[in-house]
Scaffold this active site. Structure first.
Site, PDB file in Angstrom:
ATOM      1  N   PRO A 148       0.744  -1.377  -0.176  1.00  0.00           N
ATOM      2  CA  PRO A 148       0.069   0.091   0.097  1.00  0.00           C
ATOM      3  C   PRO A 148       0.829   1.229  -0.090  1.00  0.00           C
ATOM      4  CG  PRO A 148      -0.268  -1.188   2.020  1.00  0.00           C
ATOM      5  CD  PRO A 148       0.518  -2.108   1.053  1.00  0.00           C
ATOM      6  N   GLU A 174       2.610  -7.752   8.749  1.00  0.00           N
ATOM      7  CA  GLU A 174       3.174  -6.343   8.873  1.00  0.00           C
ATOM      8  C   GLU A 174       3.978  -6.082   7.687  1.00  0.00           C
ATOM      9  OE1 GLU A 174       1.538  -4.059  10.806  1.00  0.00           O
ATOM     10  OE2 GLU A 174       0.452  -5.957  11.384  1.00  0.00           O
ATOM     11  N   ARG A 231      -3.738  -9.370 -20.103  1.00  0.00           N
ATOM     12  CA  ARG A 231      -4.806  -8.959 -21.223  1.00  0.00           C
ATOM     13  C   ARG A 231      -4.085  -8.057 -22.323  1.00  0.00           C
ATOM     14  NH1 ARG A 231      -7.964  -4.830 -20.701  1.00  0.00           N
ATOM     15  NH2 ARG A 231      -9.781  -5.565 -21.667  1.00  0.00           N
ATOM     16  N   ASP A 278      -9.858   0.033 -24.313  1.00  0.00           N
ATOM     17  CA  ASP A 278     -10.226   0.209 -22.930  1.00  0.00           C
ATOM     18  C   ASP A 278     -10.203   1.493 -22.334  1.00  0.00           C
ATOM     19  OD1 ASP A 278     -10.293  -2.582 -22.600  1.00  0.00           O
ATOM     20  OD2 ASP A 278      -8.214  -2.677 -21.838  1.00  0.00           O
TER      21      ASP A 278
HETATM   22  N1  ADE Z   1      -0.818  -5.321   0.232  1.00  0.00           N
HETATM   23  C1  ADE Z   1      -1.783  -4.992   1.197  1.00  0.00           C
HETATM   24  N2  ADE Z   1      -2.393  -3.926   0.604  1.00  0.00           N
HETATM   25  C2  ADE Z   1      -2.049  -3.652  -0.476  1.00  0.00           C
HETATM   26  C3  ADE Z   1      -2.345  -2.730  -1.625  1.00  0.00           C
HETATM   27  N3  ADE Z   1      -3.534  -1.610  -1.392  1.00  0.00           N
HETATM   28  N4  ADE Z   1      -1.850  -2.768  -2.790  1.00  0.00           N
HETATM   29  C4  ADE Z   1      -0.851  -3.510  -3.000  1.00  0.00           C
HETATM   30  N5  ADE Z   1      -0.319  -4.580  -2.140  1.00  0.00           N
HETATM   31  C5  ADE Z   1      -1.101  -4.479  -1.056  1.00  0.00           C
END
Ligand code: ADE
Length: 239
Positions: free
Chosen positions: A89, A116, A154, A169
């Site tokens: 994230p 974590e 794809r 797309d």
């Molecule tokens: N691992 C945990 N959350 C994630 C996300 N939002 N994007 C990529 N990998 C992740």
């Protein structure tokens, strides 16, 4: 295209890869996938891949040694150098132009974390490109890796039956418009009709209707796509 996926849960990935378009792409050797389990690179008798964080705090952290050793061994044996990606994230947000950029590579290596996350030294040593699929936190990187693989595969020539379907797309280079509504048989269902124009056989009228739909939908649902740059939207060539 060759894909190497690094994970603690290869079964999560093999289930998804065994279905539909991806399974066909693999069977037709357009995409080659290799799954690698970090646990096989542990050296202690308990095969421990995680440990408590230094400094305290909840959860567990994935250890540096099995990850770095596994990734290095696989990458050193690759026929050509690829692009190493860590799903997290904390990465830059995945968009269709990034998907297009990745689809141009001949090989990708995807690192999926859990708990974590990885010991920070994994990133310092391996220097992966860090990618997020959105501003929310998943239980692990596997689902994010599948999102990326699905979107990239794809675009590999031959994977989709009709190559036009990905040129048109939404969000692809030069197209910042949402797609028009599609219908198939029956012509009427519970009183809901297929728009007359689509049954007319008049290709010019159908193109005009679709163009209008596309603009109207984008204005209603994603006005940000239209006013983002201040430029007038570029329409895809549907000829
Ligand atoms: N691992 C945990 N959350 C994630 C996300 N939002 N994007 C990529 N990998 C992740």
């Amino acid at each position: 295209m060759r894909l190497d996926l690094f994970t603690l849960f290869p079964e999560i990935l093999s289930g998804y890869l065994g279905q539909s378009i991806l399974a066909k792409a693999i069977e037709r050797k357009l995409v080659e996938v290799h799954l690698h389990d970090f646990r096989r690179w542990t050296k202690d008798k308990h095969q421990s891949v995680d440990d408590r964080p230094f400094g305290g705090g909840p959860g567990m952290v994935i250890k540096v040694e099995p990850v770095v050793e596994c990734v290095e061994a696989v990458c050193n044996a690759l026929p050509a150098s690829g692009r190493l990606i860590l799903l997290t994230p904390q990465g830059r947000r995945l968009t269709q132009p990034i998907v297009e950029e990745l689809a141009a590579e001949s090989s990708l290596q995807l690192l999926c974390g859990r708990y974590e996350g990885f010991d920070q030294r994994v990133t310092e040593i391996l220097q992966p490109d860090e990618i997020s699929i959105g501003d929310y936190v998943l239980g692990g990187g596997e689902v994010a890796a599948m999102v990326l693989v699905d979107a990239v595969a794809r675009l590999v020539p031959g994977v989709l039956g009709d190559q036009r379907s990905c040129v048109e797309d939404s969000f692809s280079q030069g197209n910042r418009l949402l797609e028009f509504a599609q219908y198939t048989r029956p012509r009427e269902y519970r009183g809901y009709q297929v728009p007359e124009v689509l049954l007319s056989g008049n290709h010019e009228a159908i193109s005009k209707w679709r163009r209008e739909q596309t603009l109207e939908r984008t204005r209603d649902r994603r006005a940000d796509l239209l006013d983002g740059s201040g430029d007038s939207p570029v329409e895809p060539d549907r000829s």
